[in-house]
Design a protein around this motif. Structure first.
Motif, short mmCIF file in Angstrom:
data_model
loop_
_atom_site.label_atom_id
_atom_site.label_comp_id
_atom_site.label_asym_id
_atom_site.label_seq_id
_atom_site.Cartn_x
_atom_site.Cartn_y
_atom_site.Cartn_z
N GLY A 265 0.80 -1.23 0.00
CA GLY A 265 0.00 0.00 0.00
C GLY A 265 0.83 1.27 0.00
O GLY A 265 0.27 2.37 0.09
N PRO B 101 -4.95 1.76 -6.67
CA PRO B 101 -4.02 1.38 -5.59
C PRO B 101 -4.69 1.26 -4.22
O PRO B 101 -4.26 0.47 -3.39
CB PRO B 101 -2.99 2.52 -5.59
CG PRO B 101 -3.12 3.16 -6.92
CD PRO B 101 -4.55 3.00 -7.32
N GLY B 102 -5.72 2.05 -3.95
CA GLY B 102 -6.36 1.99 -2.63
C GLY B 102 -7.58 2.88 -2.57
O GLY B 102 -7.93 3.55 -3.54
N VAL C 241 -6.56 7.35 1.26
CA VAL C 241 -5.21 7.71 0.86
C VAL C 241 -4.65 8.86 1.69
O VAL C 241 -5.36 9.83 1.97
CB VAL C 241 -5.20 8.12 -0.64
CG1 VAL C 241 -3.79 8.37 -1.13
CG2 VAL C 241 -5.87 7.05 -1.50
N ARG D 254 -0.74 -4.85 5.23
CA ARG D 254 -1.21 -3.72 4.42
C ARG D 254 -1.22 -2.49 5.33
O ARG D 254 -1.43 -2.60 6.53
CB ARG D 254 -2.62 -4.01 3.91
CG ARG D 254 -3.31 -2.86 3.17
CD ARG D 254 -3.07 -2.92 1.69
NE ARG D 254 -3.35 -1.64 1.04
CZ ARG D 254 -3.45 -1.48 -0.27
NH1 ARG D 254 -3.31 -2.50 -1.07
NH2 ARG D 254 -3.67 -0.29 -0.79
N THR E 122 -3.53 3.30 1.97
CA THR E 122 -2.54 3.65 0.95
C THR E 122 -1.77 4.91 1.35
O THR E 122 -2.36 5.88 1.82
CB THR E 122 -3.24 3.92 -0.41
OG1 THR E 122 -4.06 2.79 -0.73
CG2 THR E 122 -2.25 4.13 -1.53
#
Length: 423
Positions: free
Chosen positions: A135, A153-154, A157, A222, A249
């Motif tokens: 992440g 990606p996520g 954030v 993660r 992330t």
């Protein structure tokens, strides 16, 4: 051994503009070497608009801007090799490269243009404590995943660093449905363009916390949460100012570093400030016949300036190939350009009044935010430029234009000084 007049390392915006310019200035035998599977470099993943206002007088996306130059390259019938990695450049201008079809091969060039671009500063260079969970991405990697590969990606954030890519990715992730909690910036000012702060953060209500950094990353498999803290003038975290954000992330946008391993092994003299080559007004390095342009030279904020600079490098490389000896004669008259008092560096580092064009643009960046100041240029001790600026900041490149007639008329010119003066 293959033979070409000019070999250009890199097929991004700088390499493309240099190749087209060299061809239009009379050199037929040109080869562009690109390690990726397509031309265009980083522009292929920059699908936002804002490119080309200076060059084409219209607003284009990154791929459209690259496409214009790729068309020019095809029209000029300039050769290029894709999926080709340059391994080494020798002093005698022999380029060693390799690809799947031809294996390892050598090219003898008369002139070389370095246009390798830059890369992102990695987490390893930032010394953030914590585990190594999934992440954590550089902002450019996340940009490629979202814009080219089609992966997200996520969903929650945090972004560290307010460089332009980080700011643009804050907006991009938001548009794709992610929640960007905060953008933290170590310095007391943003590293990106003012317009990007407004369009990418302010318009979407994303907070920007200056003088903050990441002090802890939670999560083993993660990322689960990030803790940021305020930093003092010494850039060290201040105890008691910690704020915790749950997220999956972390994007790092902590600056770009010119990609200069090849330049160093070739013996090119480097600037400790820009991490790019030191060049004269022809954009030629200390290695004769080797030129540098674009982000490999110093990190630009607008691709239009990259193209403009690369066109000049292509033109000078062509002149060098067509009349090399004449090009060399006058280097004894090189005048150093010195950046002091707020100005961090200049490109070029030296200028030759005999050899320069009628006007020459000197670009530089400042080391801090200055308000109501003057950008000043001195020839020896005499001030010739005193330009008022409401604000100058490290995130935006500055420029001054030197005129050949002014420099030529100045007897015993030994130094040009660029500085910021308080109003």
């Amino acid at each position: 051994m293959l033979n070409y007049d000019i070999v250009i390392v890199g097929g991004g915006p700088a390499g493309l503009a240099a190749a087209v310019s060299a061809k239009r200035n009379g050199v037929e035998s040109i080869l562009v070497l690109e390690r990726d599977k397509e031309l265009g470099g980083i522009l292929n993943q920059c699908i936002h608009n804002g490119f080309g206002l200076h060059t084409f007088k219209e607003e284009l996306t990154g791929p459209e801007y690259a496409g214009r130059f790729i068309e020019q390259l095809e029209e000029e019938k300039i050769e290029y090799k894709l999926n080709t990695m340059v391994m080494d450049i020798a002093n005698n201008k022999v380029v060693t490269a390799m690809n799947r079809e031809e294996g390892m091969f050598e090219i003898q060039a008369k002139a070389i243009v370095l246009a390798m671009g830059c890369r992102e500063r990695s987490r390893g260079a930032l010394n953030i404590p914590g585990y190594r969970p999934a992440g954590i991405y550089s902002a450019g990697t996340a940009q490629r995943l979202v814009n080219m590969e089609g992966y997200m990606p996520g969903r929650e954030v945090v972004i560290l660093g307010s460089g332009d890519i980080g700011l643009i990715m804050a907006r991009r992730m938001t548009l794709e449905g992610a929640k960007v909690k905060v953008v933290a910036e170590l310095m007391p000012y943003s590293g990106g363009l003012k317009r990007n702060i407004v369009q990418c953060l302010d318009d979407y209500g994303i907070p920007l916390k200056l003088s903050h950094t990441v002090v802890d990353i939670e999560g083993k498999e993660r990322v689960e949460a990030i803790t940021i803290a305020e930093v003092g003038p010494d850039r060290r975290p201040i105890p008691g100012t910690e704020e915790r954000y749950t997220c999956d992330t972390l994007l790092l946008s902590c600056g770009l570093i010119p990609e200069n391993e090849l330049s160093r092994s070739l013996g090119v003299e480097m600037s400790p400030v820009t991490s790019g080559p030191l060049v004269n007004e022809c954009l030629e390095t200390n290695v004769e016949g080797v030129f540098a342009c674009g982000n490999v030279l110093h990190v630009h904020d607008l691709v239009d300036f990259v193209s403009e600079e690369a066109s000049a490098a292509g033109k000078h490389a062509a002149e060098y190939v067509l009349n090399g000896a004449k090009h060399k004669e006058s280097s004894a008259k090189d005048v150093p350009i010195v950046a002091v008092e707020g100005a961090r560096y200049t490109v070029p580092k030296t200028i030759n009044p005999d050899r320069m064009d009628e006007k020459h643009t000197v670009r530089f960046r400042v080391g801090d935010v200055y308000k109501n100041c003057y950008v000043s240029v001195y020839l020896n001790d005499e001030r010739i430029i005193h330009k008022k600026r409401p604000v100058v900041a490290p995130g935006e490149m500055e420029e001054v234009v030197l005129k050949k007639e002014e420099l030529a008329a100045f007897s015993n010119l030994s130094q040009i000084t660029v500085k910021i003066e308080e109003a």
